[in-house]
Motif scaffolding. Structure first.
Motif, PDB file in Angstrom:
ATOM      1  N   ASN A  52      12.723  42.326  44.866  1.00 10.95           N
ATOM      2  CA  ASN A  52      13.910  42.267  44.327  1.00 10.95           C
ATOM      3  C   ASN A  52      14.967  41.830  43.632  1.00 10.95           C
ATOM      4  N   LEU A  53      14.289  41.122  43.118  1.00 14.23           N
ATOM      5  CA  LEU A  53      15.423  39.992  42.074  1.00 14.23           C
ATOM      6  C   LEU A  53      15.672  40.671  40.941  1.00 14.23           C
ATOM      7  N   ILE A  54      15.189  41.966  40.433  1.00 14.70           N
ATOM      8  CA  ILE A  54      15.782  42.448  38.947  1.00 14.70           C
ATOM      9  C   ILE A  54      15.824  43.853  39.815  1.00 14.70           C
ATOM     10  N   SER A  55      16.317  44.998  39.433  1.00 10.72           N
ATOM     11  CA  SER A  55      16.444  46.551  38.888  1.00 10.72           C
ATOM     12  C   SER A  55      15.948  47.345  38.029  1.00 10.72           C
ATOM     13  N   LYS A  56      15.007  48.123  37.698  1.00  8.33           N
ATOM     14  CA  LYS A  56      14.395  48.379  36.681  1.00  8.33           C
ATOM     15  C   LYS A  56      15.472  49.810  36.524  1.00  8.33           C
ATOM     16  N   LYS A  57      16.320  49.776  37.088  1.00  9.81           N
ATOM     17  CA  LYS A  57      17.199  51.547  36.642  1.00  9.81           C
ATOM     18  C   LYS A  57      18.288  51.067  36.174  1.00  9.81           C
ATOM     19  N   SER A  58      18.572  48.734  35.522  1.00 10.94           N
ATOM     20  CA  SER A  58      19.369  49.050  34.719  1.00 10.94           C
ATOM     21  C   SER A  58      19.266  48.441  33.901  1.00 10.94           C
ATOM     22  N   ASN A  59      20.078  48.544  32.702  1.00  8.96           N
ATOM     23  CA  ASN A  59      19.948  48.252  31.415  1.00  8.96           C
ATOM     24  C   ASN A  59      19.834  46.582  30.242  1.00  8.96           C
ATOM     25  N   SER A  60      20.046  46.004  31.806  1.00 15.92           N
ATOM     26  CA  SER A  60      19.975  44.727  31.176  1.00 15.92           C
ATOM     27  C   SER A  60      19.742  43.772  32.554  1.00 15.92           C
ATOM     28  N   TYR A  61      19.218  42.458  32.533  1.00 16.25           N
ATOM     29  CA  TYR A  61      18.697  41.982  33.563  1.00 16.25           C
ATOM     30  C   TYR A  61      19.533  40.216  33.347  1.00 16.25           C
ATOM     31  N   LYS A  62      19.767  40.360  34.734  1.00 16.70           N
ATOM     32  CA  LYS A  62      20.059  38.862  34.893  1.00 16.70           C
ATOM     33  C   LYS A  62      19.732  37.284  36.350  1.00 16.70           C
ATOM     34  N   ILE A  63      19.447  37.086  35.867  1.00 18.56           N
ATOM     35  CA  ILE A  63      18.996  36.121  37.370  1.00 18.56           C
ATOM     36  C   ILE A  63      19.265  34.864  37.043  1.00 18.56           C
ATOM     37  N   GLY A  64      20.856  34.596  38.283  1.00 14.73           N
ATOM     38  CA  GLY A  64      21.561  33.353  37.927  1.00 14.73           C
ATOM     39  C   GLY A  64      21.711  33.021  36.781  1.00 14.73           C
ATOM     40  N   ALA A  65      22.007  32.062  36.334  1.00 16.82           N
ATOM     41  CA  ALA A  65      21.571  31.817  35.022  1.00 16.82           C
ATOM     42  C   ALA A  65      21.668  32.393  33.780  1.00 16.82           C
ATOM     43  N   TRP A  66      20.138  32.587  33.648  1.00 15.11           N
ATOM     44  CA  TRP A  66      19.388  33.362  33.320  1.00 15.11           C
ATOM     45  C   TRP A  66      19.248  34.769  32.408  1.00 15.11           C
ATOM     46  N   ARG A  67      19.411  35.233  31.629  1.00 13.29           N
ATOM     47  CA  ARG A  67      19.700  36.516  30.806  1.00 13.29           C
ATOM     48  C   ARG A  67      17.733  36.325  30.771  1.00 13.29           C
ATOM     49  N   ILE A  68      18.013  37.572  31.224  1.00 17.72           N
ATOM     50  CA  ILE A  68      16.268  38.042  30.924  1.00 17.72           C
ATOM     51  C   ILE A  68      15.529  39.497  29.375  1.00 17.72           C
ATOM     52  N   VAL A  69      14.975  38.754  29.266  1.00 21.01           N
ATOM     53  CA  VAL A  69      14.938  39.943  27.655  1.00 21.01           C
ATOM     54  C   VAL A  69      13.439  39.895  27.594  1.00 21.01           C
ATOM     55  N   LYS A  70      12.945  41.578  28.066  1.00 23.21           N
ATOM     56  CA  LYS A  70      11.656  41.698  28.197  1.00 23.21           C
ATOM     57  C   LYS A  70      11.433  42.364  27.012  1.00 23.21           C
ATOM     58  N   VAL A  71       9.637  42.225  26.588  1.00 22.77           N
ATOM     59  CA  VAL A  71       9.532  41.695  25.250  1.00 22.77           C
ATOM     60  C   VAL A  71       8.830  42.351  25.237  1.00 22.77           C
ATOM     61  N   SER A  72       8.537  43.518  24.263  1.00 27.33           N
ATOM     62  CA  SER A  72       7.593  44.668  24.191  1.00 27.33           C
ATOM     63  C   SER A  72       6.039  44.399  24.349  1.00 27.33           C
ATOM     64  N   VAL A  73       4.787  45.246  25.031  1.00 22.92           N
ATOM     65  CA  VAL A  73       3.714  45.553  24.398  1.00 22.92           C
ATOM     66  C   VAL A  73       3.596  44.927  23.326  1.00 22.92           C
ATOM     67  N   GLU A  74       3.658  46.155  22.403  1.00 16.15           N
ATOM     68  CA  GLU A  74       3.196  46.305  21.266  1.00 16.15           C
ATOM     69  C   GLU A  74       3.276  45.282  20.198  1.00 16.15           C
ATOM     70  N   ASN A  75       4.673  43.571  20.450  1.00 15.52           N
ATOM     71  CA  ASN A  75       4.651  42.988  19.699  1.00 15.52           C
ATOM     72  C   ASN A  75       4.082  41.369  20.280  1.00 15.52           C
ATOM     73  N   LEU A  76       3.497  41.931  21.020  1.00 15.76           N
ATOM     74  CA  LEU A  76       2.587  40.268  21.740  1.00 15.76           C
ATOM     75  C   LEU A  76       1.130  40.444  21.188  1.00 15.76           C
ATOM     76  N   TYR A  77       1.137  38.709  21.795  1.00 16.33           N
ATOM     77  CA  TYR A  77      -0.075  38.377  21.137  1.00 16.33           C
ATOM     78  C   TYR A  77      -1.053  38.729  22.172  1.00 16.33           C
ATOM     79  N   GLN A  78      -2.652  38.109  22.170  1.00 15.81           N
ATOM     80  CA  GLN A  78      -3.998  38.632  23.422  1.00 15.81           C
ATOM     81  C   GLN A  78      -2.859  37.111  23.864  1.00 15.81           C
ATOM     82  N   ASN A  79      -2.825  36.412  23.594  1.00 19.90           N
ATOM     83  CA  ASN A  79      -2.593  35.107  24.720  1.00 19.90           C
ATOM     84  C   ASN A  79      -1.475  34.461  25.073  1.00 19.90           C
ATOM     85  N   ALA A  80      -1.524  34.881  26.476  1.00 19.47           N
ATOM     86  CA  ALA A  80      -0.295  34.341  27.104  1.00 19.47           C
ATOM     87  C   ALA A  80       0.712  33.333  26.067  1.00 19.47           C
ATOM     88  N   ALA A  81      -0.494  32.378  26.442  1.00 18.55           N
ATOM     89  CA  ALA A  81       0.320  31.206  25.775  1.00 18.55           C
ATOM     90  C   ALA A  81       0.657  31.285  24.344  1.00 18.55           C
TER      91      ALA A  81
END
Length: 295
Positions: A52-81
């Motif tokens: 319950n830190l964010i709502s998926k209904k929102s178009n933008s996410y913010k938690i405290g000072a941090w603006r949260i940016v979701k990275v599309s899965v198509e642009n990710l490497y297999q390795n999280a690091a």
């Protein structure tokens, strides 16, 4: 992100690997001049929604000072690091108008105002990059051996190929004639003044990490020593690092094992890289390193 034209603080959490921790002791006007951006993937975003830190209904996410940016899965490497390497070393491309940046590993919590950090560790020192010394190691090979021993990277043969490539192309162990106090940083906190030298260093680092593995401490000295002109570095003491950030464990995964692995000790960095006495193309490096260590 193009609107951030002063100081940006950047971090990332992939695969729900860490918690999002708020910076502490910010000045009353800091948020007017400093942007905070946290890059996450779907797994992390789902966990934040579950808590319950964010709502998926929102178009933008913010938690405290941090603006949260979701990275599309198509642009990710297999390795999280490796996914974390993109905002860590290509920050000047993600934020093209910013003048200074601070990379903060998600396992850290800043406890000093970022404007004060930039002033005291970058601007006042008149450097391009400010980064902490490693608490134990001064030689790149020490870090490589510890990486193999503690299985911090699964492909030990790949580590050996990487080190032999660097040795073959001129990597030397640290010695007092080098311009810098160590060859191994603690790269969990990186402060940068954006400019030609810093941007080139960051791009060259990214190329090495993509070519070999995301263990950036292994490529650090090789890239730094090859650059001409060299970047102006402030490699500050570990005690400074401990005063400006608090380090936490990574999230625990099912099964009870800690993701972060065991604590390193200098004596534990014995070689699993070069077995049966075969030092390959790094024989000269190792002989010089051991001679330096016993002088």
């Amino acid at each position: 992100m193009e609107k951030c034209d002063g100081v940006v603080v950047v971090s990332a959490v992939f695969n729900d690997h860490d918690k999002i921790r708020q910076p502490r002791h910010l000045g009353s006007k800091t948020l007017d001049h400093v942007c905070f951006f946290m890059f996450v993937d779907d797994a992390t975003l789902n966990r934040l929604h579950y808590q319950n830190l964010i709502s998926k209904k929102s178009n933008s996410y913010k938690i405290g000072a941090w603006r949260i940016v979701k990275v599309s899965v198509e642009n990710l490497y297999q390795n999280a690091a490796m996914n974390g390497v993109i905002p860590k070393y290509l920050v000047h491309r993600l934020f093209p108008n910013t003048k200074y940046s601070i990379w903060v590993d998600a396992k850290l919590q800043l406890v000093v105002d970022p404007l004060f950090l930039i002033h005291s560790l970058v601007a006042k020192e008149n450097v391009d990059i400010s980064i902490s010394k490693h608490p134990f190691f001064v030689h790149t090979m020490e870090e490589a051996m510890a990486t193999a021993r503690w299985k911090k990277w699964w492909d030990v043969n790949g580590l050996k190929i990487q080190m032999e490539t660097y040795c073959e192309n001129g990597l030397q162990p640290w010695n007092s004639n080098k311009l810098y106090p160590t060859d191994v940083p603690d790269s969990a906190l990186i402060l940068r003044k954006h400019g030609l030298a810093t941007n080139l260093f960051s791009c060259l680092m990214f190329n090495e990490l993509e070519a070999f593995n995301p263990r950036d401490q292994l490529a650090f000295a090789y890239v730094r020593d090859k650059m001409k002109p060299k970047p102006k570095l402030n490699m500050f003491e570990v005690e400074v690092f401990e005063q400006v950030a608090v380090e936490y464990r990574h999230n625990l995964k099912f099964g009870g094992a800690g993701v972060g692995g065991p604590k390193l000790k200098r004596a534990a960095a014995t070689s699993d890289l070069f077995v049966n006495g075969t030092c390959g193309k790094c024989e000269g490096y190792l002989l010089s390193m051991w001679r330096e260590s016993h002088d």
